[in-house]
Design a protein around this motif. Structure first.
Motif, PDB file in Angstrom:
ATOM      1  N   MET A 146       0.296   2.175   9.162  1.00  0.00           N
ATOM      2  CA  MET A 146       0.009   2.826   7.881  1.00  0.00           C
ATOM      3  C   MET A 146      -0.589   4.221   8.102  1.00  0.00           C
ATOM      4  O   MET A 146      -0.210   5.181   7.426  1.00  0.00           O
ATOM      5  N   MET A 147      -1.502   4.321   9.063  1.00  0.00           N
ATOM      6  CA  MET A 147      -2.120   5.618   9.356  1.00  0.00           C
ATOM      7  C   MET A 147      -1.067   6.628   9.793  1.00  0.00           C
ATOM      8  O   MET A 147      -1.029   7.759   9.291  1.00  0.00           O
ATOM      9  N   GLY A 148      -0.186   6.242  10.702  1.00  0.00           N
ATOM     10  CA  GLY A 148       0.852   7.147  11.175  1.00  0.00           C
ATOM     11  C   GLY A 148       1.842   7.515  10.080  1.00  0.00           C
ATOM     12  O   GLY A 148       2.257   8.678   9.961  1.00  0.00           O
ATOM     13  N   TRP A 149       2.224   6.533   9.269  1.00  0.00           N
ATOM     14  CA  TRP A 149       3.167   6.793   8.188  1.00  0.00           C
ATOM     15  C   TRP A 149       2.578   7.768   7.171  1.00  0.00           C
ATOM     16  O   TRP A 149       3.246   8.714   6.746  1.00  0.00           O
ATOM     17  N   LEU A 150       1.308   7.547   6.781  1.00  0.00           N
ATOM     18  CA  LEU A 150       0.673   8.452   5.817  1.00  0.00           C
ATOM     19  C   LEU A 150       0.437   9.836   6.411  1.00  0.00           C
ATOM     20  O   LEU A 150       0.544  10.839   5.702  1.00  0.00           O
ATOM     21  N   LYS A 151       0.132   9.912   7.702  1.00  0.00           N
ATOM     22  CA  LYS A 151      -0.032  11.223   8.353  1.00  0.00           C
ATOM     23  C   LYS A 151       1.293  11.975   8.361  1.00  0.00           C
ATOM     24  O   LYS A 151       1.349  13.165   8.068  1.00  0.00           O
ATOM     25  N   ASP A 152       2.389  11.279   8.689  1.00  0.00           N
ATOM     26  CA  ASP A 152       3.702  11.923   8.673  1.00  0.00           C
ATOM     27  C   ASP A 152       4.108  12.339   7.268  1.00  0.00           C
ATOM     28  O   ASP A 152       4.719  13.387   7.073  1.00  0.00           O
ATOM     29  N   LEU A 153       3.761  11.522   6.296  1.00  0.00           N
ATOM     30  CA  LEU A 153       4.138  11.800   4.914  1.00  0.00           C
ATOM     31  C   LEU A 153       3.388  12.999   4.339  1.00  0.00           C
ATOM     32  O   LEU A 153       3.967  13.839   3.655  1.00  0.00           O
ATOM     33  N   THR A 154       2.077  13.085   4.640  1.00  0.00           N
ATOM     34  CA  THR A 154       1.243  14.120   4.034  1.00  0.00           C
ATOM     35  C   THR A 154       0.880  15.258   4.980  1.00  0.00           C
ATOM     36  O   THR A 154       0.432  16.314   4.529  1.00  0.00           O
TER      37      THR A 154
END
Length: 104
Positions: free
Chosen positions: A65-73
């Protein structure tokens, strides 16, 4: 933790994350005692297995989740706020047990 996500300065972020880790670590002892309050025998063992399974899943889902949200934002702040949301949800669910589990 919210302060760590929004302030973007080292010392307040470090203090905020340290306080959160202390809180989560102290809650573990209480959390592991919950199944024995209303389960016995094999059911209690199943309760412990369920807790272990949820913890293992969290060890996978949290970094994902942390990596996905970092990539997204493009910022770690969204990931930290996502962790805050998960901690708040787990706190509310654990607090709601007192309404569903009766003491003997």
């Amino acid at each position: 933790m919210v302060g760590a996500a929004l302030l973007h300065t080292f010392w307040p972020a470090l203090v905020g994350i340290t306080v959160v880790v202390i809180g989560v670590t102290t809650a573990r002892a209480v959390f592991w005692s919950i199944p024995t309050r209303f389960l016995t025998g094999a059911a209690a063992a199943g309760g412990f297995a369920f807790i272990n399974s949820v913890g293992t899943f969290g060890g996978f889902a949290g970094p994902l989740m942390m990596g996905w949200l970092k990539d997204l934002t493009g910022s770690f702040s969204a990931g930290i706020l996502g962790m805050v949301a998960m901690l708040l949800i787990s706190t509310l669910l654990t607090g709601s047990l007192k309404y569903f589990v009766k003491d003997e």
